[in-house]
Design an enzyme around this catalytic site. Structure first.
Site, PDB file in Angstrom:
ATOM      1  N   ARG A 230       0.814  -1.084  -0.073  1.00 55.10           N
ATOM      2  CA  ARG A 230      -0.014  -0.107   0.018  1.00 55.10           C
ATOM      3  C   ARG A 230       1.040   1.242  -0.023  1.00 55.10           C
ATOM      4  O   ARG A 230       1.956   1.354   0.604  1.00 55.10           O
ATOM      5  CB  ARG A 230      -0.901  -0.021   1.205  1.00 55.10           C
ATOM      6  CG  ARG A 230      -2.178  -0.928   1.277  1.00 55.10           C
ATOM      7  CD  ARG A 230      -3.223  -0.326   0.127  1.00 55.10           C
ATOM      8  NE  ARG A 230      -4.306  -1.236   0.105  1.00 55.10           N
ATOM      9  CZ  ARG A 230      -4.253  -2.321  -0.763  1.00 55.10           C
ATOM     10  NH1 ARG A 230      -3.494  -2.526  -1.802  1.00 55.10           N
ATOM     11  NH2 ARG A 230      -5.651  -3.073  -0.957  1.00 55.10           N
ATOM     12  N   GLU A 259      -3.731   7.746  -4.627  1.00 59.37           N
ATOM     13  CA  GLU A 259      -3.917   7.303  -6.024  1.00 59.37           C
ATOM     14  C   GLU A 259      -5.155   7.904  -6.696  1.00 59.37           C
ATOM     15  O   GLU A 259      -6.274   8.111  -5.727  1.00 59.37           O
ATOM     16  CB  GLU A 259      -4.122   5.885  -6.003  1.00 59.37           C
ATOM     17  CG  GLU A 259      -2.858   4.812  -5.617  1.00 59.37           C
ATOM     18  CD  GLU A 259      -2.908   3.710  -5.369  1.00 59.37           C
ATOM     19  OE1 GLU A 259      -4.059   3.030  -5.832  1.00 59.37           O
ATOM     20  OE2 GLU A 259      -2.012   2.962  -4.929  1.00 59.37           O
ATOM     21  N   HIS A 277      -0.952   0.728 -10.080  1.00 63.19           N
ATOM     22  CA  HIS A 277      -1.444  -0.364  -9.210  1.00 63.19           C
ATOM     23  C   HIS A 277      -2.355  -1.556  -9.995  1.00 63.19           C
ATOM     24  O   HIS A 277      -3.369  -1.609  -9.926  1.00 63.19           O
ATOM     25  CB  HIS A 277      -2.547   0.465  -8.453  1.00 63.19           C
ATOM     26  CG  HIS A 277      -3.149  -0.027  -7.216  1.00 63.19           C
ATOM     27  ND1 HIS A 277      -3.554   0.271  -5.901  1.00 63.19           N
ATOM     28  CD2 HIS A 277      -2.869  -1.568  -6.844  1.00 63.19           C
ATOM     29  CE1 HIS A 277      -3.709  -0.619  -5.067  1.00 63.19           C
ATOM     30  NE2 HIS A 277      -3.315  -1.900  -5.636  1.00 63.19           N
TER      31      HIS A 277
HETATM   32  P1  NAP Z   1      -1.159 -11.272   4.595  1.00 64.66           P
HETATM   33  O1  NAP Z   1      -1.236 -12.645   4.145  1.00 64.66           O
HETATM   34  O2  NAP Z   1      -2.034 -10.686   5.758  1.00 64.66           O
HETATM   35  O3  NAP Z   1       0.407 -10.660   5.002  1.00 64.66           O
HETATM   36  C1  NAP Z   1       0.760  -9.551   5.484  1.00 64.66           C
HETATM   37  C2  NAP Z   1       1.940  -9.915   6.220  1.00 64.66           C
HETATM   38  O4  NAP Z   1       2.077  -8.539   6.861  1.00 64.66           O
HETATM   39  C3  NAP Z   1       2.035 -10.710   7.423  1.00 64.66           C
HETATM   40  O5  NAP Z   1       3.426 -11.529   7.416  1.00 64.66           O
HETATM   41  C4  NAP Z   1       2.130  -9.964   8.574  1.00 64.66           C
HETATM   42  O6  NAP Z   1       2.659 -10.528   9.791  1.00 64.66           O
HETATM   43  C5  NAP Z   1       2.811  -8.749   8.286  1.00 64.66           C
HETATM   44  N1  NAP Z   1       2.640  -7.559   8.916  1.00 64.66           N
HETATM   45  C6  NAP Z   1       1.273  -6.980   9.435  1.00 64.66           C
HETATM   46  N2  NAP Z   1       1.729  -5.881  10.209  1.00 64.66           N
HETATM   47  C7  NAP Z   1       2.878  -5.951  10.377  1.00 64.66           C
HETATM   48  C8  NAP Z   1       3.697  -5.073  11.118  1.00 64.66           C
HETATM   49  N3  NAP Z   1       3.352  -4.182  11.800  1.00 64.66           N
HETATM   50  N4  NAP Z   1       5.030  -5.453  11.311  1.00 64.66           N
HETATM   51  C9  NAP Z   1       5.889  -6.420  10.553  1.00 64.66           C
HETATM   52  N5  NAP Z   1       4.869  -7.360   9.577  1.00 64.66           N
HETATM   53  C10 NAP Z   1       3.410  -6.967   9.638  1.00 64.66           C
HETATM   54  O7  NAP Z   1      -1.282 -10.298   3.290  1.00 64.66           O
HETATM   55  P2  NAP Z   1      -1.201 -10.675   1.729  1.00 64.66           P
HETATM   56  O8  NAP Z   1      -2.279 -11.311   1.141  1.00 64.66           O
HETATM   57  O9  NAP Z   1       0.373 -11.100   1.484  1.00 64.66           O
HETATM   58  O10 NAP Z   1      -1.314  -9.044   1.087  1.00 64.66           O
HETATM   59  C11 NAP Z   1      -0.303  -7.996   1.711  1.00 64.66           C
HETATM   60  C12 NAP Z   1      -0.627  -6.603   1.303  1.00 64.66           C
HETATM   61  O11 NAP Z   1      -0.457  -6.502  -0.122  1.00 64.66           O
HETATM   62  C13 NAP Z   1      -2.540  -6.411   1.210  1.00 64.66           C
HETATM   63  O12 NAP Z   1      -2.509  -5.892   2.647  1.00 64.66           O
HETATM   64  C14 NAP Z   1      -2.451  -5.471   0.316  1.00 64.66           C
HETATM   65  O13 NAP Z   1      -2.394  -4.150   0.951  1.00 64.66           O
HETATM   66  C15 NAP Z   1      -1.343  -5.570  -0.673  1.00 64.66           C
HETATM   67  N6  NAP Z   1      -1.645  -5.748  -1.982  1.00 64.66           N
HETATM   68  C16 NAP Z   1      -1.329  -5.060  -3.102  1.00 64.66           C
HETATM   69  C17 NAP Z   1      -1.834  -5.571  -4.176  1.00 64.66           C
HETATM   70  C18 NAP Z   1      -1.560  -4.792  -5.321  1.00 64.66           C
HETATM   71  O14 NAP Z   1      -2.387  -4.682  -6.393  1.00 64.66           O
HETATM   72  N7  NAP Z   1      -0.418  -3.925  -5.698  1.00 64.66           N
HETATM   73  C19 NAP Z   1      -2.355  -6.805  -4.445  1.00 64.66           C
HETATM   74  C20 NAP Z   1      -2.770  -7.588  -3.460  1.00 64.66           C
HETATM   75  C21 NAP Z   1      -2.332  -7.082  -2.068  1.00 64.66           C
HETATM   76  P3  NAP Z   1       2.073 -11.934  10.672  1.00 64.66           P
HETATM   77  O15 NAP Z   1       2.042 -12.890   9.425  1.00 64.66           O
HETATM   78  O16 NAP Z   1       2.985 -12.200  11.501  1.00 64.66           O
HETATM   79  O17 NAP Z   1       0.814 -11.677  10.981  1.00 64.66           O
END
Ligand code: NAP
Length: 312
Positions: A230, A259, A277
């Site tokens: 993000r 954005e 994006h």
């Molecule tokens: P996810 O499976 O929930 O993974 C998020 C990771 O972030 C987890 O490892 C979590 O730790 C870690 N985290 C959260 N808060 C933290 C903190 N304060 N310090 C350190 N680590 C932290 O999510 P995902 O499916 O991989 O997606 C990740 C993000 O990508 C989404 O939230 C979204 O905003 C973004 N995204 C963007 C696009 C795009 O089009 N560019 C597409 C898809 C997703 P834990 O595992 O220990 O809980």
């Protein structure tokens, strides 16, 4: 009787008629506000804020089925207070987003945009041993901030490139460590040891602005920063300054704070790869995202548990 629901108009072409069975959709374009009404479900894009005011306008609402994995556009507290279920679209976009992250890593490491510009502006004068020298990935350290679904998928793709993997997350990931040799480090080591730092944590009060002038100053000179998570994880002006000054090697970004506006100084900064994006933008993934969002609506309206709730 068909249930009145709001669905983002932009999703219309991605949904089949049978997926909408039993629903009476109002197709709401992204630039139009949510009005007052008796809709029982809303399927918004990530660009639509669904907060206290919107929820107040929709007293019959039972579910916000966000068409994204991130849900920082939904006020979860306000939803919980009104007993409105919130769902997202995890998993189906993991591979597409991890692939795009690698597109950015490679484009930065091998100076792809500069190469394209050289060719397009007819300035290429032929093969030269020192033309557009980039960074080799073998032996380099890839740092992942966040190692959930997408962070781990990015890490797994690093193995055949011969990169060393380090990561910071709230909890350890033993399977990921076993499969890839990744090592969990604290934030400070992640900053100082990464040759490529890739962001995969959600936008939360803890992560907003985590890349700023101070933390950029702790990164390796010449490091590459990639963000497909993000936009508000990064202070964009500070990043522009780090690129202008030559401290940072390159930045590959898919997401921005405001954005579709990109901070003017960042848009003009050198050695950037700036995408609009498109992390999850493949035909298959976008259909699956729309399909899961609507399936969540169908489940909840039938009195069944949602498929992918934000809170389990
Ligand atoms: P996810 O499976 O929930 O993974 C998020 C990771 O972030 C987890 O490892 C979590 O730790 C870690 N985290 C959260 N808060 C933290 C903190 N304060 N310090 C350190 N680590 C932290 O999510 P995902 O499916 O991989 O997606 C990740 C993000 O990508 C989404 O939230 C979204 O905003 C973004 N995204 C963007 C696009 C795009 O089009 N560019 C597409 C898809 C997703 P834990 O595992 O220990 O809980």
């Amino acid at each position: 009787m068909r249930f009145p629901v709001i669905i983002a108009a932009e999703l219309r072409g991605l949904l089949e008629p049978d997926q909408l069975e039993g629903l009476d959709p109002t197709w709401l374009p992204g630039d139009q506000p949510v009005g007052k009404g008796d809709w029982v479900a809303i399927v918004p894009l990530l660009s639509r804020w669904v907060g206290g005011t919107e929820l107040k306008h929709l007293p019959s609402l039972r579910i916000v089925a966000n068409c994204a994995v991130g849900y920082d556009n939904v006020d979860l507290v306000a939803a919980e207070m009104r007993k409105v279920i919130v769902t997202n679209t995890p998993d189906v976009l993991t591979d597409a987003t991890a692939d795009l992250t690698w597109t950015l890593i490679l484009a930065c490491a091998r100076r792809i945009v500069e190469g394209i510009d050289l060719v397009r502006t007819d300035q290429w004068r032929g093969w030269h041993p020192e033309l557009l020298l980039g960074v080799e990935l073998r032996g380099r350290t890839l740092g992942l901030f966040g190692a959930g679904r997408i962070g781990q998928a990015v890490g797994r793709r690093a193995v055949p490139f011969g990169a060393r993997i380090i990561y910071a997350a709230r909890t350890a990931k033993p399977d990921f460590e076993r499969d890839t040799g990744a090592v969990r480090v604290d934030w400070s080591r992640l900053l100082s040891e990464s040759d490529i730092l890739s962001l995969h944590a959600p936008s939360t009060p803890e992560t907003k602005g985590i890349i700023n002038s101070e933390t950029l100053g702790r990164m390796k000179a010449g490091a590459i920063l990639v963000n497909t998570a993000r936009g508000d994880l990064i202070r964009e002006e500070a990043l522009a300054i780090a690129l202008e000054g030559g401290r940072l090697g390159a930045a590959g970004l898919d997401v921005y704070t405001e954005e579709p506006t990109i901070h003017a100084r960042l848009r003009a900064a050198p050695r950037t790869v700036l995408l609009p994006h498109i992390g999850s933008a493949t035909h298959d993934t976008r259909r699956r995202m729309a399909s899961i969002a609507v399936a969540n609506v169908q489940a909840v309206l039938r009195g069944q548990p949602p498929l992918t709730p934000v809170y389990r």
